[in-house]
Design an enzyme around this catalytic site. Sequence first.
Site, PDB file in Angstrom:
ATOM      1  N   ASP A 189     -22.757 -46.833 -92.727  1.00 16.73           N
ATOM      2  CA  ASP A 189     -22.439 -45.403 -92.591  1.00 16.73           C
ATOM      3  C   ASP A 189     -22.098 -44.838 -93.963  1.00 16.73           C
ATOM      4  O   ASP A 189     -21.746 -45.580 -94.892  1.00 16.73           O
ATOM      5  CB  ASP A 189     -21.264 -45.185 -91.633  1.00 16.73           C
ATOM      6  CG  ASP A 189     -20.001 -45.894 -92.091  1.00 16.73           C
ATOM      7  OD1 ASP A 189     -20.086 -47.097 -92.381  1.00 16.73           O
ATOM      8  OD2 ASP A 189     -18.942 -45.251 -92.191  1.00 16.73           O
TER       9      ASP A 189
ATOM     10  N   GLU B 176     -17.207 -47.427 -91.348  1.00 15.43           N
ATOM     11  CA  GLU B 176     -16.174 -47.822 -92.315  1.00 15.43           C
ATOM     12  C   GLU B 176     -15.405 -46.615 -92.803  1.00 15.43           C
ATOM     13  O   GLU B 176     -14.214 -46.702 -93.082  1.00 15.43           O
ATOM     14  CB  GLU B 176     -16.807 -48.568 -93.500  1.00 15.43           C
ATOM     15  CG  GLU B 176     -15.812 -49.346 -94.341  1.00 15.43           C
ATOM     16  CD  GLU B 176     -15.059 -48.491 -95.342  1.00 15.43           C
ATOM     17  OE1 GLU B 176     -13.961 -48.897 -95.755  1.00 15.43           O
ATOM     18  OE2 GLU B 176     -15.549 -47.404 -95.710  1.00 15.43           O
TER      19      GLU B 176
HETATM   20 ZN    ZN Z   1     -17.354 -48.169 -98.515  1.00 19.12          ZN
HETATM   21 ZN    ZN Z   2     -16.286 -44.976 -98.702  1.00 18.82          ZN
END
Ligand code: ZN
Ligand code: ZN
Length: 466
Positions: A88, A151
């Site tokens: 992501d 994340e």
């Molecule tokens: Zn990262």
């Molecule tokens: Zn990041």
Amino acid sequence: MTDWLMAAKSQKKDYLEDLTALMKIKSVRDDSAATDKYPLGPGPSQALAAFLEMAEQDGFRTKNIDNVVGYAEWGEGDETLAILAHLDVMPAGKGWNTDPFDPVIKNGNLYGRGASDDKGPGMACYYALKYLKDQGVAFNKRVRFIVGTDEESNWTGMHRYFEVEPAPTLGFSPDAEFPVINGEKGQVSLKLSVPAGNGDQYVLQSFHSGLRFNMVPREAVAIITVPNKEQVETAFTQFIDDNPISGQVTETAAGLQLNVIGKAAHGMEPEQGINAGTYLATFLDQYDFAAGAKSFIHFLAKYLHLDSRMKGFDGAYTDPVMGELTMNCGILNFDQENGGNIDMNFRFPKGITPDELETMVKKVTDQLGISVKQGPAQAPHYVDPTDPIVKVLMDAYIHQTGDQDAQPEVVGGGTYGRLMKRGVAFGALMPQTPNTMHQANEYQPVDDLIKSMAIYMEAINNLVTD
Ligand code: ZN
Ligand code: ZN
């Protein structure tokens, strides 16, 4: 001995092709487009599917877990080495000179969202693993290259992985900087509530400072009514002159409005900022406010002003390897009806606990009628520098870069490394390369990416053949 840099260079063309394909997928978490099938929106899952298809064609065993996390696996053995990356990316934001989702190379730099966080480094590491597999290296352990898809917000995918798969205890995450990050401080906020209430003569109508718990507040504004307006105005102007802040006083229909401007900084090191809120409180503390308003002002002025090390609480603490306990006061609010709230955010090394911090603060707040609630805590994480996972990675970095003085580092917090008992963060930002993660015009020099691939090759090779 293998020339790992040569080996990495031999992969450059294929690597850039696969990386570019992934960077073109707009894998930003989008809750407004979330469905049961794609709980983070379609983008992150698309990137995951594209990566897993690539890995399967490359001959890895792969698995997609609920469209939020997946892995490519190679090797056999009782022990598993986990490599944790993410697919992501942050939203693009404004200010780009090129299309953030159409990567280009200019002057040797690869521009585009994810070039340095984390598609570029993640794929460099994946290519290192793929190269070793293709060369027929005999792996003495299982290697799982695990990719998360969330994340940048809640770690949804990686948490799912740890729920449903055996938790790896050994590994690294190529999602930070070189050399090795072997320690992260713990983090907790204490949320303080101050009762409402004011006196008759001096009234604190409102006080607002700070937007986020992890930032030093740049601005503060208070509205007060006082019996001696001129005196207060003159004293405030003098106070601004005498301190490293700017500000102004204005007469409004509601009362005197006092504005202070300090300097914002990351809450990890409050000494790099100037807390506008505690300065303003320090000015107000000389006047005769009463009840909750007085407690609020006095607490900020006497205990939190210019003290991010808890000296006023007799609480300064330093761990010899993880460093100092630090505290940032990032949110300070008061209004007449509801009273006040203050957020004290701590970064704490091993050797001290959130409960001990709460006890320390309560000794003071109990006397002022302020109540304290502990927020969710993250424990400190530390892997001994003599652990092979630190040593092997450090040696590979030093060998490939010649950076003999490099030492493992402790940071304020925030990498996947903390998910594993023997987990660290490792690369791929080089010490001399500007950090453009999360910014417009994010980039990574192509040579850095290839060098990081060589480092990952040497590191993984030495970890799976030891
Ligand atoms: Zn990262
Ligand atoms: Zn990041």
